[in-house]
Write a protein that holds these residues in place. Sequence first.
Motif, PDB file in Angstrom:
ATOM      1  N   THR A 266     -80.464  67.741  33.845  1.00 25.49           N
ATOM      2  CA  THR A 266     -81.624  67.495  32.996  1.00 25.49           C
ATOM      3  C   THR A 266     -82.650  68.591  33.213  1.00 25.49           C
ATOM      4  OG1 THR A 266     -81.295  65.091  33.096  1.00 25.49           O
ATOM      5  CG2 THR A 266     -83.471  65.888  32.394  1.00 25.49           C
TER       6      THR A 266
ATOM      7  N   SER B 192     -85.925  69.409  33.584  1.00 25.13           N
ATOM      8  CA  SER B 192     -87.131  68.623  33.860  1.00 25.13           C
ATOM      9  C   SER B 192     -88.296  69.464  34.378  1.00 25.13           C
ATOM     10  CB  SER B 192     -86.804  67.530  34.886  1.00 25.13           C
ATOM     11  OG  SER B 192     -86.303  68.113  36.084  1.00 25.13           O
TER      12      SER B 192
ATOM     13  N   ASP C 105     -83.653  68.154  28.008  1.00 24.98           N
ATOM     14  CA  ASP C 105     -82.267  68.004  27.586  1.00 24.98           C
ATOM     15  C   ASP C 105     -81.321  68.389  28.724  1.00 24.98           C
ATOM     16  OD1 ASP C 105     -82.468  70.759  27.702  1.00 24.98           O
ATOM     17  OD2 ASP C 105     -82.526  71.046  25.532  1.00 24.98           O
ATOM     18  N   SER C 106     -80.040  68.527  28.426  1.00 20.67           N
ATOM     19  CA  SER C 106     -79.052  68.840  29.462  1.00 20.67           C
ATOM     20  C   SER C 106     -78.597  70.289  29.392  1.00 20.67           C
ATOM     21  CB  SER C 106     -77.846  67.911  29.335  1.00 20.67           C
ATOM     22  OG  SER C 106     -77.280  68.010  28.034  1.00 20.67           O
TER      23      SER C 106
END
Length: 357
Positions: free
Chosen positions: A318, A320, A335-336
């Motif tokens: 993620t 972050s 998002d990833s």
Amino acid sequence: MIRPFRPQGGVTLIELLVVLAIGAIIAAAMASLFAQSSTTREQVNRTSQRIENGRFALDAIAEDIRLAGYYGDLWPVGNLGYNTDITGNANPCASTLADIQAQWAWSVGPPSSATVPVPVIGLEGHGATITLPTGCSAILPNLKTGTDLIALRRASTLAVAPSSLSGTGAVALQVSTQTNLCPAEPSGLMVHSNPANLTLHRADPSCGQTALARPLVTHIYYVATCNNCSGGGDGIPTLKLAEMVNGAFAVRSIAPGIDHLHLEYGVDTDGDGAVDEYRVPTNHNTKLDDVAGREWFDVVSVKAYVLARDLESTTGFTDSQNHTLGTKTVAAYGDSIKRSVSTTTVRLVNMAGRRES
């Protein structure tokens, strides 16, 4: 003769089960090792591609920055000025002959009294919108909001005979190099797309050789929301180049996976060609910084930052963390997809060098 009975050799059921269990453990370990190795290799490939795309994007911009402000035989020093109002005379999106000629001003006599377009202009992406000069929206399709863009201008490094421009639509710069040796030319320079109007001469014993012409070059780098934008687009943010070719702008992809572009401009405040401070545009038009009154022709260096991303998502990851691009912070995407920042600092050789001399 009857041979005595001998028991046949073999394994018991328990021994067979033990062997099978050991084999299964080894196979599972090998499969896990192979899967882990494959995943690691894929991640390394993605990381390498991401870094390579980021560096390639910076290299492409840096090469153009070093050439910005090159005008062949024209030496923009002394009383030669620069058109810096990007919403008017110095609009980087101008493509018609009339609009381009309006950016240049010259009169009878030496070209040192001419006015030329400023070689570098940047637009800062603030928030979700960016105010573009007239005509830019049409030549910068799929512009990603909130990202910066940079326009670079110069003359071609390849000088050609004016006759070779016939029918191409290319607008070229022609400079007279014989004004001190032969009767004065009607003007010191000419900007035109018609070879019939490119009639200035270069220095030679007879003063009769036509000066070569250099097609004018405008390159605008920006981030688009897609690489392949047909249909609904592929959703891969991409650094793109809008290039003026034969009197019209054409767009091509430079590096896929570029999520953000940020630029800071090194300003020479005392005229010695060295950077005294770095600034970013505080509005979308006119000057580099209206408060300080720094004009675009004071820029002698550019810091470029790109935020590059993988082209595919990573399972279990993620995004972050915020991403710092110099003075600008881009919020975490959540998002990833993995991202990384690359940066470079480039000197405007032509602008800085002239100030040194």
